[in-house]
Scaffold this motif. Structure first.
Motif, PDB file in Angstrom:
ATOM      1  N   SER A  97      81.180 108.364  48.660  1.00  0.00           N
ATOM      2  CA  SER A  97      81.255 109.159  49.885  1.00  0.00           C
ATOM      3  C   SER A  97      79.932 109.130  50.639  1.00  0.00           C
ATOM      4  O   SER A  97      79.902 108.988  51.863  1.00  0.00           O
ATOM      5  N   TRP A  98      78.828 109.249  49.926  1.00  0.00           N
ATOM      6  CA  TRP A  98      77.518 109.202  50.570  1.00  0.00           C
ATOM      7  C   TRP A  98      77.292 107.868  51.263  1.00  0.00           C
ATOM      8  O   TRP A  98      76.782 107.819  52.371  1.00  0.00           O
ATOM      9  N   ASN A 101      80.175 107.606  54.277  1.00  0.00           N
ATOM     10  CA  ASN A 101      80.067 108.595  55.348  1.00  0.00           C
ATOM     11  C   ASN A 101      78.640 108.854  55.810  1.00  0.00           C
ATOM     12  O   ASN A 101      78.443 109.483  56.843  1.00  0.00           O
ATOM     13  N   GLY A 102      77.648 108.394  55.052  1.00  0.00           N
ATOM     14  CA  GLY A 102      76.262 108.648  55.416  1.00  0.00           C
ATOM     15  C   GLY A 102      75.876 110.109  55.285  1.00  0.00           C
ATOM     16  O   GLY A 102      74.821 110.529  55.735  1.00  0.00           O
ATOM     17  N   ASP A 103      76.730 110.925  54.651  1.00  0.00           N
ATOM     18  CA  ASP A 103      76.464 112.349  54.467  1.00  0.00           C
ATOM     19  C   ASP A 103      76.010 112.560  53.027  1.00  0.00           C
ATOM     20  O   ASP A 103      76.812 112.768  52.135  1.00  0.00           O
ATOM     21  N   PHE A 104      74.686 112.472  52.816  1.00  0.00           N
ATOM     22  CA  PHE A 104      74.176 112.503  51.458  1.00  0.00           C
ATOM     23  C   PHE A 104      73.333 113.721  51.163  1.00  0.00           C
ATOM     24  O   PHE A 104      72.746 113.823  50.104  1.00  0.00           O
ATOM     25  N   GLY A 105      73.261 114.659  52.088  1.00  0.00           N
ATOM     26  CA  GLY A 105      72.683 115.965  51.821  1.00  0.00           C
ATOM     27  C   GLY A 105      71.194 116.038  51.546  1.00  0.00           C
ATOM     28  O   GLY A 105      70.594 117.059  51.759  1.00  0.00           O
ATOM     29  N   SER A 106      70.577 114.980  51.077  1.00  0.00           N
ATOM     30  CA  SER A 106      69.169 115.039  50.698  1.00  0.00           C
ATOM     31  C   SER A 106      68.427 113.842  51.282  1.00  0.00           C
ATOM     32  O   SER A 106      68.888 112.715  51.191  1.00  0.00           O
ATOM     33  N   PHE A 110      67.822 108.914  51.506  1.00  0.00           N
ATOM     34  CA  PHE A 110      67.922 108.284  52.824  1.00  0.00           C
ATOM     35  C   PHE A 110      67.562 106.802  52.795  1.00  0.00           C
ATOM     36  O   PHE A 110      68.297 105.962  53.314  1.00  0.00           O
ATOM     37  N   SER A 114      70.103 103.735  53.484  1.00  0.00           N
ATOM     38  CA  SER A 114      69.802 102.887  54.653  1.00  0.00           C
ATOM     39  C   SER A 114      69.741 101.421  54.249  1.00  0.00           C
ATOM     40  O   SER A 114      70.252 100.543  54.962  1.00  0.00           O
ATOM     41  N   HIS A 117      73.250 100.135  53.689  1.00  0.00           N
ATOM     42  CA  HIS A 117      73.922  99.836  54.963  1.00  0.00           C
ATOM     43  C   HIS A 117      73.420  98.526  55.561  1.00  0.00           C
ATOM     44  O   HIS A 117      74.221  97.737  56.089  1.00  0.00           O
TER      45      HIS A 117
END
Length: 159
Positions: A97-98, A101-106, A110, A114, A117
């Motif tokens: 999911s991280w 969706n790029g929603d990794f919370g921390s 990053f 990145s 991707h």
């Protein structure tokens, strides 16, 4: 008397002319030594690559992200895989999911995400997907070898 049945699921092959890279991360505590392992197969089940490596001391979600990064790096290193349809399959819903969706919370994750991707763009037709751990036991053993610092290795077959 109640008996338990253990269900063993076989590896689930990709579509014809596709490749499947099952990957797993392993951590021996929180945070403790972490490892990564993976098996790349073609649609016939032929093993094209095996790897196991030590990742240092990480928490489990970080190890699951790192193993995706390692698999993508191996795919990039083999020119015969560029532009090919590859599924990177991980048994962590959170890590997948991280990445998707790029929603990794921390912010700690990053840079890794990145880089994942960027590598996905280089490779082209590659997807990162979740699949149950039941299909991933062999890969889990390779990841545990890495956690135990049993020695890093990458072995390629004919691609």
């Amino acid at each position: 008397m109640i008996t338990k049945k253990k269900i063993i699921l076989d590896w689930n092959p990709p579509a014809e002319v596709h490749f499947k890279f099952n990957v797993d991360g392993s951590v021996l505590g929180k945070p403790e030594p972490a490892g990564a392992g993976g098996v790349l197969r073609d649609f016939n089940g032929k093993i094209l690559c095996l790897f196991s490596c030590h990742l240092g001391c990480l928490v489990s979600n970080a190890a699951e992200i790192w193993v995706i990064k390692v698999a993508l790096g191996l795919c990039i290193s083999n020119v015969n895989l560029r532009g090919r349809a590859i599924s990177i399959v991980n048994d962590s819903k959170v890590a997948v999911s991280w990445v998707i969706n790029g929603d990794f919370g921390s912010l700690a994750h990053f840079n890794i995400i990145s880089e994942i991707h960027s590598n996905l763009k280089i490779l082209g037709d590659v997807e990162v997907i979740f699949e149950s751990r039941a299909y991933n036991s062999y890969v889990g053993s390779l990841a545990k070898m890495g956690s135990n610092c049993a020695g890093d290795f990458v072995e390629w077959g004919d691609v």
